[in-house]
Design a protein around this motif. Sequence first.
Motif, PDB file in Angstrom:
ATOM      1  N   ARG A 477     -50.472 -10.877   5.164  1.00  0.00           N
ATOM      2  CA  ARG A 477     -50.809  -9.468   4.978  1.00  0.00           C
ATOM      3  C   ARG A 477     -51.505  -8.898   6.221  1.00  0.00           C
ATOM      4  N   PRO A 478     -51.086  -7.757   6.786  1.00  0.00           N
ATOM      5  CA  PRO A 478     -50.111  -6.773   6.283  1.00  0.00           C
ATOM      6  C   PRO A 478     -48.745  -6.881   6.961  1.00  0.00           C
ATOM      7  N   ALA A 479     -48.431  -8.014   7.576  1.00  0.00           N
ATOM      8  CA  ALA A 479     -47.172  -8.149   8.307  1.00  0.00           C
ATOM      9  C   ALA A 479     -45.976  -7.991   7.366  1.00  0.00           C
ATOM     10  N   LYS A 480     -44.877  -7.484   7.933  1.00  0.00           N
ATOM     11  CA  LYS A 480     -43.646  -7.316   7.166  1.00  0.00           C
ATOM     12  C   LYS A 480     -42.841  -8.621   7.189  1.00  0.00           C
ATOM     13  N   VAL A 481     -42.172  -8.898   6.077  1.00  0.00           N
ATOM     14  CA  VAL A 481     -41.433 -10.152   5.921  1.00  0.00           C
ATOM     15  C   VAL A 481     -40.027  -9.834   5.421  1.00  0.00           C
ATOM     16  N   LEU A 482     -39.038 -10.409   6.086  1.00  0.00           N
ATOM     17  CA  LEU A 482     -37.647 -10.306   5.641  1.00  0.00           C
ATOM     18  C   LEU A 482     -37.271 -11.621   4.978  1.00  0.00           C
ATOM     19  N   LEU A 483     -36.722 -11.553   3.769  1.00  0.00           N
ATOM     20  CA  LEU A 483     -36.261 -12.747   3.061  1.00  0.00           C
ATOM     21  C   LEU A 483     -34.766 -12.601   2.817  1.00  0.00           C
TER      22      LEU A 483
END
Length: 942
Positions: A477-483
């Motif tokens: 948090r607060p980084a963006k994550v692609l799954l």
Amino acid sequence: MEQFYPDQRWSSMAEPELGIGVVIETAKGRVKLHFPLSGATRMYATDSAPLRRVRFKMGDSIVDRSGRTLIVASVKETGELIIYSGQGKVISEADLGEMTIQHGAEDRLLTGDVDKPAEFSLRRRTLTFDHARRISPVNGFLGGRIDLIPHQLYIAREVSARHAPRVLLSDEVGLGKTIEACLIVHRLRLLGRVSRVMILVPDSLVHQWFVELMRRFNMWFHIFDERRCASAEKGAPDGNPFLDDQLILCGSGWLANSPKRAQQAISATWDMLVVDEAHHLQWSAGKPSREYALVENLGKVSNGLLLLTATPEQLGEESHFARLRLLDPDRYDDFEAFQKETIGHRTMADLVTKLTQAEPLSEPETALLTTLVGHERAATTLTEEQRALLIQDLLDRHGPGRVVFRNRRSAMQGFPKRIAHLVPIKAQSQQFGEENANSDEVTGGLNQGGEHDTHSDSAFEVDPRMDWLMGLLRQLRPAKVLLICSTKEKVLALEAELQKHAKLKVGVFHEDLTLVQRDRNAAWFAEAEGARLLLCSEIGSEGRNFQFAHHLVLFDLPLHPDLLEQRIGRLDRIGQSENIHIHVPFLTGTAEEAIARWYHEGLNAFEANLEGGDEMARMFVNRLLEVSESIPSNEATVELSALIAETAAFHAALKIRLAEGRDRLLEMNSFRPEIAEKLIAQIRAADADPELEDYMAEVFEQFGIDVEDLAPRTYLLNALQGNAIAFPELPDDGLSVTFDRKRALGREDVGFLTWDHPMVTGAIDMVLGSGTGSASFGLLRVGGSPSLLLEVLFVLESSGAQGTDVDRFLPSTPIRIVVDHTGADVTSSYAAEVIDQHIRPGQIDDLLDNESFTESIFPDMLSAATQFAEKEAEIEISKGHIRMELELNHEIDRLMALQQKNNHVRQAEIDLAMAQRKELGSKIKDARIRLEALQLIQKGNF
């Protein structure tokens, strides 16, 4: 507003060089004109067409279709057409022959209809700037809202310089093939070489391409689908909807599966066809797929063709050959011959490498070089410049880069590290581990198609990877994550389970969403305050750019290495600013652990770009499946270790083999840094030049646009009341614009103004088409005896048929002449800057009341100026013809020499170059001057 009717004559304010146009068709808010003098045809929207009705006046000389001349004595409008009478004859507007437009600047001046000197100055500056931008070597390269990345600009320069480019753009994943293709199309359109362009992309990428074309390059493509075509046919049942627009973007799947629409698209013909993700075009001898057949037939009716694929040879030689035969079916008609062609590439690559590094050549290499280029050029004491030219010729004549462009990530700078985080997770219960050891739900890579994946929410309720995922999201948090996972069902199950346990902004991206929904969800993920996690099915693995994120979770693993590389390529792209963290969770003792270890230990696929993925898949995937099915038995574990070791050894040898021969030659010819750096330096110089900013400030002031400073070189534009018509693109709440590339890249909501931008080119067209400043009068306070000066602006222009590219050698060229009252040429004594600095408005009435002035002095001054301008025009025509002959003769000679050594050069390309040389020579020779504007100056001590 005047109505358009067939056979009426109109002129283009934006392109006066086209001559007089004839209305040939009106329908559905559009009007089509043919310009006989230039051979051009244009389609306009009737409510915004930059057209002016052509009306000849008494005393004008006109001709009919048979070439008979008539001096107009009277003009009468009857219904839709104008009737001209004189000398006992009558000519209807419909029967007029080919003529140039007669501008009335002198008429305006003699009737006292004059503008202020500042408006004349604006017109003069506009002519000068328009000429400069047309002849600029970076014309068409300035307007993209892009970083100046050398290899992209080099490819765009090389391809757009060709007469009919038909090439395969095959840079590795993340190097920007889309940018390259858009740059090529953008430049060719601005240079006038292409008008009708079709872009075919996978259906899932249509809206992404639309946004990129508009946001980065200000090119508005019309999205075509069945609904749009059906709507167009309601208004014109017998028409072809693909003829309604010049720039068309559509899904390749939709078009290939609609025989009617495909045939309409083929019959429409195109200047340029662009095909994205071309590796999906399946072909085998006699059995092409629908998509392949569509592109093959469209390619036959398109002058230019760009194929985009990141995996040209990794899908196999036959697949690569299939794409090449689309580019040139005559050249690539025999697969066996194609396979034999590459035998000598390794030797040539070694030779060029030694020359590049100035290493001594062996005797066989010296003998080979002497055979190729002659004894003198093969000398050992070459200068650096001679060696560079020699290398260029060798690559040009013997390398494969005429058809294929391929840059490798290993040779590029700007990529961050890829950091793999393999996360072994124990099952929370022995029963869960045993039941799910080899299930499709846990080892999503084993279910490649996803057709039978019926994953339910409950499957994740007891999946220990969920606790790990929620912990990872809290940690990052607060980084963006692609799954990314394999199927839509898993995406939906993951979303449902996450929403039970965490208050988290989660976006989803899968094939059952509409294209608009996908784009909205992707945009929400991109927003700073938007979704923190985006759950993607496999459809998110191609084409999308998520490089603003730095964390990728691979919740399952695909079995094909190229598909894994495509997944990672969503983040690992040139321009990525941070290291990329790749998180790979797997349950210990399962098939997923075997696959993860094979990728990581055997291929290092998570932390390094993978080459030769298709060959690796053919060699090892079946064995990997067999081993995985037996995990976690001891025997399978031993066999897995052996398989990993064998894979690593084979991959190392494969990398060496791929680096030799063809790949090295391709890399050498796909990017020449010294040329790219020169181009970038020219673009940066144009970016930094304040002339555009000063000019647009003058235009905005002239047309009543309020300009508010926001930041350095950044402004808020608002149309003052009643002036919005000059710049219809300005919204009611204003528009922020910048002349700074860096700021434009950081603020996508701010327009980026360059000489290529439609607002700038539109402003130029508006100034030159409006008549503003075409006739002016002023008082010049200088010493000496009172006298009169006449400053006249002429434009030397050819008839400029479409696609002839006259601008390269003789663009519309302003010629400025100043004469005094005796008719003497005094241009050198009165620089434009000096006149602009000292002139002020005045009253012309007293001069016009003087019959001697109107009937003798002024006509004689204008006649003298015209004669001087014609002499200048002869010089410019000669220069233009010499430039054309030198460049095209050199290019034709080069292509003919290349063809003897390198059969990638198509005969059609040579024939087209020769035809263009002939046509250009005729157009340049027939160029004529046109009176554009004049300014009468009364000089004295006022």
